[in-house]
Write a protein that holds these residues in place. Structure first.
Motif, PDB file in Angstrom:
ATOM      1  N   LEU A 174      45.987  36.536  50.727  1.00  0.00           N
ATOM      2  CA  LEU A 174      45.017  37.236  51.564  1.00  0.00           C
ATOM      3  C   LEU A 174      45.421  37.224  53.029  1.00  0.00           C
ATOM      4  CD1 LEU A 174      41.657  35.877  50.085  1.00  0.00           C
ATOM      5  CD2 LEU A 174      42.748  38.076  49.614  1.00  0.00           C
ATOM      6  N   GLN A 175      44.962  38.267  53.737  1.00  0.00           N
ATOM      7  CA  GLN A 175      45.131  38.331  55.186  1.00  0.00           C
ATOM      8  C   GLN A 175      43.751  38.386  55.811  1.00  0.00           C
ATOM      9  OE1 GLN A 175      47.927  38.290  57.186  1.00  0.00           O
ATOM     10  NE2 GLN A 175      46.541  38.260  58.918  1.00  0.00           N
ATOM     11  N   ALA A 176      43.398  37.421  56.614  1.00  0.00           N
ATOM     12  CA  ALA A 176      42.083  37.392  57.246  1.00  0.00           C
ATOM     13  C   ALA A 176      41.895  38.617  58.122  1.00  0.00           C
ATOM     14  CB  ALA A 176      41.911  36.112  58.069  1.00  0.00           C
ATOM     15  N   ASN A 177      40.681  39.132  58.165  1.00  0.00           N
ATOM     16  CA  ASN A 177      40.381  40.304  58.993  1.00  0.00           C
ATOM     17  C   ASN A 177      40.371  39.923  60.470  1.00  0.00           C
ATOM     18  OD1 ASN A 177      40.059  42.125  56.859  1.00  0.00           O
ATOM     19  ND2 ASN A 177      37.965  41.447  56.520  1.00  0.00           N
ATOM     20  N   SER A 178      41.053  40.724  61.273  1.00  0.00           N
ATOM     21  CA  SER A 178      41.088  40.472  62.710  1.00  0.00           C
ATOM     22  C   SER A 178      40.063  41.304  63.457  1.00  0.00           C
ATOM     23  CB  SER A 178      42.482  40.789  63.263  1.00  0.00           C
ATOM     24  OG  SER A 178      42.777  42.163  63.109  1.00  0.00           O
ATOM     25  N   GLY A 179      39.566  42.374  62.817  1.00  0.00           N
ATOM     26  CA  GLY A 179      38.624  43.262  63.483  1.00  0.00           C
ATOM     27  C   GLY A 179      39.316  44.300  64.334  1.00  0.00           C
ATOM     28  N   GLY A 216      38.004  45.173  55.612  1.00  0.00           N
ATOM     29  CA  GLY A 216      39.327  45.303  56.168  1.00  0.00           C
ATOM     30  C   GLY A 216      40.212  46.191  55.295  1.00  0.00           C
ATOM     31  N   PRO A 217      41.385  46.513  55.758  1.00  0.00           N
ATOM     32  CA  PRO A 217      41.975  45.977  56.988  1.00  0.00           C
ATOM     33  C   PRO A 217      41.388  46.615  58.239  1.00  0.00           C
ATOM     34  CG  PRO A 217      43.434  47.568  55.990  1.00  0.00           C
ATOM     35  CD  PRO A 217      42.306  47.396  55.029  1.00  0.00           C
ATOM     36  N   GLY A 218      41.346  45.866  59.269  1.00  0.00           N
ATOM     37  CA  GLY A 218      40.843  46.331  60.564  1.00  0.00           C
ATOM     38  C   GLY A 218      39.367  46.096  60.726  1.00  0.00           C
ATOM     39  N   GLY A 219      38.554  46.813  59.958  1.00  0.00           N
ATOM     40  CA  GLY A 219      37.108  46.644  60.067  1.00  0.00           C
ATOM     41  C   GLY A 219      36.675  45.286  59.537  1.00  0.00           C
ATOM     42  N   TYR A 220      35.580  44.792  60.058  1.00  0.00           N
ATOM     43  CA  TYR A 220      35.129  43.464  59.632  1.00  0.00           C
ATOM     44  C   TYR A 220      33.620  43.348  59.779  1.00  0.00           C
ATOM     45  CZ  TYR A 220      34.143  38.466  59.763  1.00  0.00           C
ATOM     46  OH  TYR A 220      33.604  37.225  59.530  1.00  0.00           O
ATOM     47  N   LYS A 221      32.984  42.844  58.744  1.00  0.00           N
ATOM     48  CA  LYS A 221      31.567  42.538  58.789  1.00  0.00           C
ATOM     49  C   LYS A 221      31.407  41.079  58.419  1.00  0.00           C
ATOM     50  CE  LYS A 221      27.050  43.844  57.001  1.00  0.00           C
ATOM     51  NZ  LYS A 221      26.307  44.759  56.083  1.00  0.00           N
ATOM     52  N   ILE A 222      30.639  40.360  59.187  1.00  0.00           N
ATOM     53  CA  ILE A 222      30.509  38.930  58.974  1.00  0.00           C
ATOM     54  C   ILE A 222      30.014  38.638  57.555  1.00  0.00           C
ATOM     55  CG2 ILE A 222      28.132  38.845  59.892  1.00  0.00           C
ATOM     56  CD1 ILE A 222      28.892  36.094  61.056  1.00  0.00           C
ATOM     57  N   GLY A 223      30.707  37.728  56.907  1.00  0.00           N
ATOM     58  CA  GLY A 223      30.343  37.339  55.553  1.00  0.00           C
ATOM     59  C   GLY A 223      30.985  38.178  54.472  1.00  0.00           C
ATOM     60  N   ALA A 224      31.617  39.310  54.832  1.00  0.00           N
ATOM     61  CA  ALA A 224      32.273  40.158  53.845  1.00  0.00           C
ATOM     62  C   ALA A 224      33.673  39.620  53.571  1.00  0.00           C
ATOM     63  CB  ALA A 224      32.348  41.599  54.336  1.00  0.00           C
ATOM     64  N   PRO A 225      34.033  39.385  52.335  1.00  0.00           N
ATOM     65  CA  PRO A 225      35.349  38.802  52.043  1.00  0.00           C
ATOM     66  C   PRO A 225      36.488  39.772  52.288  1.00  0.00           C
ATOM     67  CG  PRO A 225      34.233  39.413  50.008  1.00  0.00           C
ATOM     68  CD  PRO A 225      33.230  39.599  51.116  1.00  0.00           C
ATOM     69  N   ALA A 226      37.602  39.252  52.751  1.00  0.00           N
ATOM     70  CA  ALA A 226      38.818  40.054  52.875  1.00  0.00           C
ATOM     71  C   ALA A 226      39.317  40.395  51.479  1.00  0.00           C
ATOM     72  CB  ALA A 226      39.871  39.271  53.646  1.00  0.00           C
ATOM     73  N   LEU A 227      39.770  41.642  51.278  1.00  0.00           N
ATOM     74  CA  LEU A 227      40.180  42.082  49.944  1.00  0.00           C
ATOM     75  C   LEU A 227      41.660  42.419  49.830  1.00  0.00           C
ATOM     76  CD1 LEU A 227      37.174  44.348  48.856  1.00  0.00           C
ATOM     77  CD2 LEU A 227      37.594  41.934  48.340  1.00  0.00           C
ATOM     78  N   ALA A 228      42.347  42.635  50.932  1.00  0.00           N
ATOM     79  CA  ALA A 228      43.766  42.971  50.873  1.00  0.00           C
ATOM     80  C   ALA A 228      44.541  41.800  50.287  1.00  0.00           C
ATOM     81  CB  ALA A 228      44.296  43.319  52.257  1.00  0.00           C
ATOM     82  N   GLY A 229      45.104  41.994  49.094  1.00  0.00           N
ATOM     83  CA  GLY A 229      45.835  40.938  48.418  1.00  0.00           C
ATOM     84  C   GLY A 229      45.028  40.211  47.356  1.00  0.00           C
ATOM     85  N   GLN A 230      43.724  40.503  47.257  1.00  0.00           N
ATOM     86  CA  GLN A 230      42.896  39.870  46.226  1.00  0.00           C
ATOM     87  C   GLN A 230      43.286  40.405  44.848  1.00  0.00           C
ATOM     88  OE1 GLN A 230      41.347  37.349  44.823  1.00  0.00           O
ATOM     89  NE2 GLN A 230      39.955  37.300  46.621  1.00  0.00           N
ATOM     90  N   TYR A 231      43.052  39.616  43.818  1.00  0.00           N
ATOM     91  CA  TYR A 231      43.395  40.043  42.469  1.00  0.00           C
ATOM     92  C   TYR A 231      42.609  41.297  42.081  1.00  0.00           C
ATOM     93  CZ  TYR A 231      45.450  35.379  42.019  1.00  0.00           C
ATOM     94  OH  TYR A 231      46.207  34.244  42.195  1.00  0.00           O
TER      95      TYR A 231
END
Length: 285
Positions: A174-179, A216-231
């Motif tokens: 996973l890559q954490a969202n930077s916003g 994401g990528p790019g957009g970010y909402k607090i509490g929403a999990p990052a999905l890029a790279g998720q199974y």
């Protein structure tokens, strides 16, 4: 006195009395037919009782029990409120202590032997807020998943914050969202890839917002999990769970509303797109 004793106004003239009696009979008969007899019969429905027929004729409801009957309790999707106190508690999580608490977590979340179908999410690099919220939802029963409910209930809130900090500090799929998002072409409504189009552009005609606005990528909402790279298998299963109402811990029912609009093929396309991406997806956007 002589005028009243003559003609239609004389005291012994019966016609005024007959007229009033006839008027009363007509009003009574019309009311009986309109409010009691005819109103009782409904097309394709059962015959009403007298009280129901009268109320129907008056244009009001005969059901007075609803206001007095017990109402089902309101169901809150989560007990987590994104207050400053909650955010401070999450950000104060100790990653080193969380590593010790999460010793057994890697068995399922990172161990391929325990997760051959990839129905359990990878957590390395996941935002701390997302991990904390899901643990809180498992603890309160807002999200149900056997073993996770038991594990979350055994974790104090501080331990949840520490575990969340630990996973957020790790690097993995996973890559954490930077916003932050850098504009890039080929990510609009004309995108031929269904998954990419839904991720970056959504479908306004159906009220579907782009997935990247929150995940994401790019957009970010607090509490929403990052999905890029998720199974991909995990994402597809969660979308189906939201669509069917099996999973319902999304605030304001946002995920349920979107997932119900997606076809099974679109769910799979979104899942495959996200699952095929790595950290470089977020770095490019």
């Amino acid at each position: 006195m002589m005028a009243r004793s003559q003609g239609a106004l004389r005291l012994d003239n019966p016609w005024p009395r007959i007229g009033w009696i006839s008027f009363a009979v007509i009003v009574f008969t019309s009311s009986l037919l309109g409010f009691v007899v005819l109103s009782r019969y409904q097309q394709n429905s059962e015959t009403l009782d007298i009280w129901g027929a009268i109320c129907r004729g008056l244009g009001i409801t005969a059901d007075t029990s609803a206001a007095a009957s017990p109402q089902p309790p309101l169901r809150a999707p989560t007990d987590v409120a994104w207050t400053q106190a909650t955010l401070n508690q999450i950000r104060a999580g100790n990653a080193q202590r969380g590593e010790f608490v999460a010793l057994n977590c890697a068995t399922c979340h990172e161990g391929s032997a325990a997760n051959p179908a990839h129905l359990i999410p990878t957590l390395d690099g996941m935002d701390a807020e997302a991990v904390f919220k899901q643990l809180a939802d498992y603890r309160s029963g807002k999200r149900a998943w056997g073993v996770m409910n038991a594990i979350a209930k055994a974790l104090p809130i501080q331990d949840s914050a520490d575990v969340a900090a630990y996973f957020a500090s790790r690097t993995g799929r996973l890559q954490a969202n930077s916003g932050e998002r850098i504009p890039q072409g080929g990510r609009g409504f004309r995108q031929s890839d269904v998954g990419a189009r839904l991720v970056f552009a959504g479908d306004p005609q159906r009220g579907i917002a782009p997935c990247s606005a929150c995940h994401g990528p790019g957009g970010y909402k607090i509490g929403a999990p990052a999905l890029a790279g998720q199974y991909a298998a995990y994402i597809e299963r969660q979308l189906a769970g939201f669509a069917q109402g099996i999973r319902h811990n999304d605030i304001y029912e946002q995920m349920r509303a979107i997932a119900r609009q997606l076809t099974p093929d679109e769910m799979k396309a979104v899942a495959v797109f996200y699952g095929s991406q790595g950290p470089e997806l977020a770095e490019k956007n």
